[in-house]
Scaffold this motif. Structure first.
Motif, short mmCIF file in Angstrom:
data_model
loop_
_atom_site.label_atom_id
_atom_site.label_comp_id
_atom_site.label_asym_id
_atom_site.label_seq_id
_atom_site.Cartn_x
_atom_site.Cartn_y
_atom_site.Cartn_z
N PHE A 147 33.67 37.82 36.12
CA PHE A 147 34.85 37.46 36.85
C PHE A 147 35.25 35.78 36.54
CE2 PHE A 147 33.02 40.29 39.82
CZ PHE A 147 34.06 40.83 40.39
N LYS A 148 36.53 35.60 36.18
CA LYS A 148 37.25 34.42 36.09
C LYS A 148 37.90 33.71 37.21
CE LYS A 148 37.99 33.11 32.14
NZ LYS A 148 37.32 32.04 31.20
N SER A 149 38.53 34.39 37.65
CA SER A 149 39.13 33.73 38.80
C SER A 149 39.70 34.83 39.90
CB SER A 149 40.64 32.98 38.48
OG SER A 149 41.52 33.69 37.99
N ILE A 150 39.98 34.16 41.10
CA ILE A 150 40.46 35.31 42.26
C ILE A 150 41.55 34.24 43.24
CG2 ILE A 150 39.89 36.42 44.24
CD1 ILE A 150 37.33 36.81 43.31
N LYS A 151 42.69 34.80 43.14
CA LYS A 151 43.75 34.05 43.99
C LYS A 151 44.39 34.87 45.11
CE LYS A 151 48.35 31.93 43.04
NZ LYS A 151 49.15 31.52 41.99
N LYS A 152 44.77 34.45 46.19
CA LYS A 152 45.33 34.97 47.06
C LYS A 152 46.98 34.34 47.18
CE LYS A 152 45.33 36.41 51.97
NZ LYS A 152 44.37 36.63 53.36
N GLU A 153 47.81 35.53 47.10
CA GLU A 153 49.05 35.01 47.07
C GLU A 153 49.73 35.10 48.41
OE1 GLU A 153 50.91 38.01 44.00
OE2 GLU A 153 50.70 36.24 42.53
N GLN A 154 51.10 34.47 48.48
CA GLN A 154 51.52 34.33 49.74
C GLN A 154 52.19 35.54 50.44
OE1 GLN A 154 54.99 31.66 49.37
NE2 GLN A 154 53.89 29.85 49.12
N ASN A 155 52.17 36.59 49.75
CA ASN A 155 52.61 38.04 50.07
C ASN A 155 51.28 38.72 50.76
OD1 ASN A 155 51.45 38.64 47.56
ND2 ASN A 155 53.34 39.79 46.88
N GLY A 156 50.07 38.04 50.56
CA GLY A 156 48.71 38.79 50.66
C GLY A 156 48.05 39.58 49.64
N ASN A 157 48.85 39.92 48.43
CA ASN A 157 48.19 40.37 47.26
C ASN A 157 47.21 39.43 46.73
OD1 ASN A 157 49.92 42.54 47.94
ND2 ASN A 157 51.09 42.18 46.11
N ILE A 158 46.17 40.06 46.06
CA ILE A 158 44.90 39.29 45.77
C ILE A 158 44.98 39.51 43.98
CG2 ILE A 158 42.63 38.96 45.63
CD1 ILE A 158 43.72 38.47 48.15
N ILE A 159 44.99 38.38 43.33
CA ILE A 159 45.14 38.57 41.88
C ILE A 159 43.80 38.12 41.15
CG2 ILE A 159 45.96 37.54 39.64
CD1 ILE A 159 48.04 38.93 41.53
N VAL A 160 42.86 39.14 40.76
CA VAL A 160 41.43 38.83 40.15
C VAL A 160 41.82 38.77 38.59
CG1 VAL A 160 39.22 39.59 40.10
CG2 VAL A 160 40.70 39.83 41.89
N GLU A 161 41.17 37.95 37.99
CA GLU A 161 41.22 37.82 36.59
C GLU A 161 39.70 38.16 36.00
OE1 GLU A 161 42.99 34.64 34.67
OE2 GLU A 161 45.01 35.24 35.31
N VAL A 162 39.51 39.01 35.14
CA VAL A 162 38.12 39.27 34.69
C VAL A 162 38.42 39.09 33.11
CG1 VAL A 162 37.44 40.80 36.61
CG2 VAL A 162 38.49 41.65 34.57
N LEU A 163 37.24 38.86 32.33
CA LEU A 163 36.84 38.82 31.07
C LEU A 163 36.22 40.06 30.74
CD1 LEU A 163 37.38 37.57 28.05
CD2 LEU A 163 35.03 36.64 28.72
N GLU A 164 36.83 41.14 30.02
CA GLU A 164 36.35 42.30 29.59
C GLU A 164 35.92 42.33 28.06
OE1 GLU A 164 38.27 45.47 32.57
OE2 GLU A 164 38.62 45.63 30.51
#
Length: 219
Positions: A147-164
């Motif tokens: 896992f690199k980062s996890i962010k919650k946007e204003q619309n409630g969606n979650i953005i998860v960045e991973v290194l594969e």
């Protein structure tokens, strides 16, 4: 009178002999059973079938720990853990190349382009035989991720960045069949996850289109 006594003696003698035979026969049966291979006289469960359950192979750990710490934005660690578990399940399916289970984790297509791409990946025209991990465009295997980062946007969606880390064959340009030895490649993938825990999009961070299924392309 003497004849009557004689008859009684004969009957008693016969009864005793018959009883003796029964006792001898019973003892013989007991001895036979005790000496019989595999017989357990004291085993109360001898009639129960023994079911051998195969040992479950331990799951391979494909998640690497990020020593630089995971960047969290507008989300608590407790809430972030729920979405990390979604990604973990997704990556386990990837490791096992379980295309059908992966596809079920996505939200429905939102336009004709996404629907067409899903039909191709899922192999709806091939009696539901997925093309994912099978054809050149999607031919790769997952080695590990972190896992690199996890962010919650204003619309409630979650953005998860991973290194594969992936391994895929390097195909020669002049041939659609021949290919060079397998090569490994590390890339950052982005998950856009809806509040209902369905995956809306999965794409490389450097993608120009951020398409719903762009993350499934080998290169």
């Amino acid at each position: 009178m003497i004849n009557i006594l004689k008859n009684k003696k004969i009957k008693l003698s016969f009864s005793f002999s018959f009883f003796s035979l029964l006792v001898i026969l019973f003892i013989a049966i007991i001895i036979y059973l005790i000496l019989k291979p595999g017989f357990n006289f004291l085993n109360k469960n001898k009639d129960k079938k023994t079911i051998t359950t195969p040992k479950k192979c331990p799951e391979q750990n494909i998640e690497y720990y990020n020593y630089m710490e995971i960047k969290l934005e507008n989300i608590t660690e407790k809430e972030a853990e729920k979405y990390k578990n979604i990604v973990r399940q997704f990556e386990r399916y990837q490791k096992n190349e379980d295309a059908n289970s992966l596809i079920k984790m996505f939200s429905p297509p939102e336009n004709k382009s996404e629907k067409s791409e899903l039909e191709f990946i899922a192999g709806y025209d091939l009696e539901n035989t997925p093309r994912l991990y099978m054809v050149r465009l999607h031919n790769y295997s997952l080695n590990w991720f972190l896992f690199k980062s996890i962010k919650k946007e204003q619309n409630g969606n979650i953005i998860v960045e991973v290194l594969e880390s992936r391994t895929s064959p390097e195909f020669k340009e002049e041939s659609l069949v021949e290919y060079e030895p397998f090569a490994s490649k590390d890339m950052i993938l982005v998950f856009e996850i809806l509040p209902d825990k369905k995956i809306k999009k999965y794409y490389p961070r450097d993608s120009k289109t951020n398409g719903k299924y762009d993350g499934f392309y080998a290169n």
